[in-house]
Design a protein around this motif. Structure first.
Motif, mmCIF file in Angstrom:
data_model
loop_
_atom_site.group_PDB
_atom_site.id
_atom_site.type_symbol
_atom_site.label_atom_id
_atom_site.label_comp_id
_atom_site.label_asym_id
_atom_site.label_seq_id
_atom_site.Cartn_x
_atom_site.Cartn_y
_atom_site.Cartn_z
ATOM 1 N N LEU A 24 0.729 -1.368 -0.144
ATOM 2 C CA LEU A 24 0.041 -0.082 -0.075
ATOM 3 C C LEU A 24 0.949 1.249 0.184
ATOM 4 O O LEU A 24 1.168 1.718 1.001
ATOM 5 N N THR A 25 1.244 1.541 -1.110
ATOM 6 C CA THR A 25 1.899 2.791 -1.453
ATOM 7 C C THR A 25 1.242 4.275 -1.862
ATOM 8 O O THR A 25 2.001 5.094 -1.588
ATOM 9 N N GLY A 26 0.126 3.955 -2.114
ATOM 10 C CA GLY A 26 -0.738 5.205 -2.295
ATOM 11 C C GLY A 26 -2.003 4.734 -2.523
ATOM 12 O O GLY A 26 -2.456 3.450 -2.716
ATOM 13 N N LEU A 27 -2.921 5.666 -2.788
ATOM 14 C CA LEU A 27 -4.331 5.440 -2.933
ATOM 15 C C LEU A 27 -4.981 5.862 -4.329
ATOM 16 O O LEU A 27 -5.831 5.441 -4.879
ATOM 17 N N ALA A 28 -3.932 6.393 -5.247
ATOM 18 C CA ALA A 28 -4.274 6.674 -6.613
ATOM 19 C C ALA A 28 -4.465 5.438 -7.228
ATOM 20 O O ALA A 28 -3.520 4.464 -6.930
ATOM 21 N N GLY A 29 -5.382 5.339 -8.148
ATOM 22 C CA GLY A 29 -5.640 3.870 -8.959
ATOM 23 C C GLY A 29 -6.469 2.660 -8.170
ATOM 24 O O GLY A 29 -6.615 2.040 -8.845
ATOM 25 N N LEU A 30 -6.576 3.004 -6.924
ATOM 26 C CA LEU A 30 -7.386 2.003 -6.354
ATOM 27 C C LEU A 30 -8.845 1.875 -6.835
ATOM 28 O O LEU A 30 -9.515 3.131 -6.747
ATOM 29 N N ALA A 31 -9.463 0.776 -6.646
ATOM 30 C CA ALA A 31 -10.865 0.717 -7.006
ATOM 31 C C ALA A 31 -11.766 1.228 -5.715
ATOM 32 O O ALA A 31 -11.082 0.757 -4.619
ATOM 33 N N PRO A 32 -13.179 1.549 -6.004
ATOM 34 C CA PRO A 32 -13.811 1.951 -4.795
ATOM 35 C C PRO A 32 -14.048 0.811 -3.762
ATOM 36 O O PRO A 32 -14.011 1.242 -2.608
ATOM 37 N N TRP A 33 -14.212 -0.482 -4.453
ATOM 38 C CA TRP A 33 -14.207 -1.479 -3.342
ATOM 39 C C TRP A 33 -13.004 -2.027 -2.670
ATOM 40 O O TRP A 33 -13.352 -2.318 -1.554
ATOM 41 N N GLU A 34 -12.267 -1.694 -3.249
ATOM 42 C CA GLU A 34 -10.628 -1.862 -2.376
ATOM 43 C C GLU A 34 -10.570 -0.832 -1.067
ATOM 44 O O GLU A 34 -10.340 -1.314 -0.140
ATOM 45 N N LEU A 35 -11.181 0.490 -1.519
ATOM 46 C CA LEU A 35 -11.024 1.356 -0.408
ATOM 47 C C LEU A 35 -12.050 0.777 0.686
ATOM 48 O O LEU A 35 -11.826 0.928 1.830
ATOM 49 N N LEU A 36 -13.403 0.488 0.035
ATOM 50 C CA LEU A 36 -14.417 0.217 1.063
ATOM 51 C C LEU A 36 -14.101 -0.986 1.977
ATOM 52 O O LEU A 36 -14.112 -1.196 3.237
ATOM 53 N N SER A 195 -3.686 12.352 -0.749
ATOM 54 C CA SER A 195 -4.578 10.965 -0.756
ATOM 55 C C SER A 195 -5.764 11.092 -0.504
ATOM 56 O O SER A 195 -6.560 10.113 -0.699
ATOM 57 N N ASN A 196 -6.351 12.123 0.396
ATOM 58 C CA ASN A 196 -7.652 12.571 0.654
ATOM 59 C C ASN A 196 -8.315 12.753 -0.873
ATOM 60 O O ASN A 196 -9.472 12.217 -0.840
ATOM 61 N N VAL A 197 -7.856 13.571 -1.589
ATOM 62 C CA VAL A 197 -8.629 13.857 -2.774
ATOM 63 C C VAL A 197 -8.737 12.301 -3.614
ATOM 64 O O VAL A 197 -9.752 12.283 -4.097
ATOM 65 N N HIS A 198 -7.622 11.732 -3.683
ATOM 66 C CA HIS A 198 -7.716 9.978 -4.270
ATOM 67 C C HIS A 198 -8.885 9.275 -3.560
ATOM 68 O O HIS A 198 -9.584 8.906 -4.449
ATOM 69 N N CYS A 199 -8.857 9.081 -2.460
ATOM 70 C CA CYS A 199 -9.815 8.449 -1.826
ATOM 71 C C CYS A 199 -11.402 8.963 -2.069
ATOM 72 O O CYS A 199 -12.252 8.060 -2.185
ATOM 73 N N LEU A 200 -11.370 10.255 -1.476
ATOM 74 C CA LEU A 200 -12.850 10.699 -1.559
ATOM 75 C C LEU A 200 -13.483 10.914 -2.677
ATOM 76 O O LEU A 200 -14.659 10.496 -3.138
ATOM 77 N N THR A 201 -12.671 11.350 -3.874
ATOM 78 C CA THR A 201 -13.332 11.299 -4.893
ATOM 79 C C THR A 201 -13.604 10.021 -5.590
ATOM 80 O O THR A 201 -14.682 9.777 -6.574
#
Length: 336
Positions: A24-36, A195-201
């Protein structure tokens, strides 16, 4: 609130397909379900951390190295507590004790750490991309605890978890669609903002970023956010207001006229907060510069400020990430 409230089976694939990444080096490019998936996994640790006995043995016998090439207090402590509450052996390597100070290259340091056969590494570094470089050279999972101006993924996740839990407690569905989040401060130098921008958007929130022109990144048009220089306008109708500190240590030159002028234009006061929604959530990743980007009577506003909750959610998120990324090592069913 437990992960069952979020019906995970309908949100992401089963087993390792829910989060197929080694690192886990960043949130950019992760799918919504991966974050959830990571948010839902953290819920069990929120509950555990509120109990008198706060220990699990899931990572018993595993060794985690926290290699912090950049100074930190709350992030290092949070990762150390997370690893120990999961039963792991945790070793902290601080920059002042590192051979990097003696001229050793980052690659040599990575190879040295790899030879110690750690089961996971948590890396913090002042240079963007350094964590990815280390991750490519070692054989175990790597978590990014902040690299330069690039990303701070667990901070983005813990902020999302904080927002979701507060919204759920207020009777909302806990979904991010329809939420308006205003992030104000030193956007240019902030890995937390990125990271917040990548995650929340990715999760469907409408994100606004607000900063003086000199502290707004040139690539803002590609960030899927709405940029503002007028803080009052950016606050209008916001559900969440996230303040960022001025990162003087990353600045070379004059970016603002003075802290006093900055507070006048971009400081969060009670009068200014009134422009957001009446129950808007107040957030700050810390450390805070009270009286500059946020007034004390706002930071401590009962029922509205989530700043201490962010710290609590940070331990749970980091426990979840350590648990998930070591499942292949532990040969957890479905994670071979």
């Amino acid at each position: 609130m437990t992960s069952a409230n979020h019906t995970p089976q309908s949100r992401y694939p089963a087993g390792s397909a829910a989060f197929p990444h080694r690192d886990l080096t960043g949130l950019a490019g992760l799918a919504p379900w991966e974050l959830l998936f990571l948010l839902d996994e953290a819920e069990q640790w929120v509950e555990l951390n509120r109990q008198p006995q706060k220990r699990s043995e899931k990572l018993a016998g595993l060794t985690i190295i926290n290699a912090f090439f950049e100074n930190s207090t709350r992030t290092l402590l949070s990762f150390e507590i997370a690893g120990k509450r999961l039963g792991a052996d945790v070793v902290n390597m601080l920059v002042a004790q590192s051979s990097v100070k003696k001229g050793e290259t980052l690659i040599d340091t990575a190879m040295t750490l790899n030879a110690m056969h750690a089961d996971a590494m948590v890396i913090r570094h002042q240079s963007s991309g350094a964590v990815r470089l280390i991750a490519d050279k070692v054989d175990c999972p790597v978590l990014n605890a902040g690299d330069g101006q690039h990303e701070h993924p667990t901070q983005g996740l813990l902020d999302a978890l904080t927002i979701r839990n507060f919204m759920t407690e207020r009777g909302a569905k806990g979904d991010f669609g329809g939420l308006t989040v205003t992030i104000c401060g030193d956007i240019l130098h902030s890995r937390v903002a990125r990271s917040n921008v990548h995650c929340l958007t990715t999760l469907g929130a409408d994100v606004r970023v607000c900063a003086p022109p000199a502290l707004m990144p040139a690539e803002v048009d590609a960030m899927k956010v709405t940029p503002f220089h007028d803080f009052d306008a950016a606050l209008k109708g916001a559900d969440v207001v996230m303040m960022l500190r001025l990162q003087q240590e990353r600045m070379s030159g004059q970016f603002i006229p003075s802290p006093r002028e900055y507070r006048h234009l971009y400081g969060l006061t009670l009068d200014r907060l009134a422009k957001a929604k009446p129950d808007a959530l107040i957030m700050h990743p810390g450390p805070m510069n009270r009286g500059v980007e946020i007034d004390s009577n706002v930071a401590d506003l009962a029922g509205r400020s989530a700043i201490t909750s962010q710290v609590e959610m940070g331990v749970a998120i980091r426990m979840a990430c350590l648990d998930v990324l070591t499942r292949r090592t532990r040969k957890v069913e479905g994670w071979a």
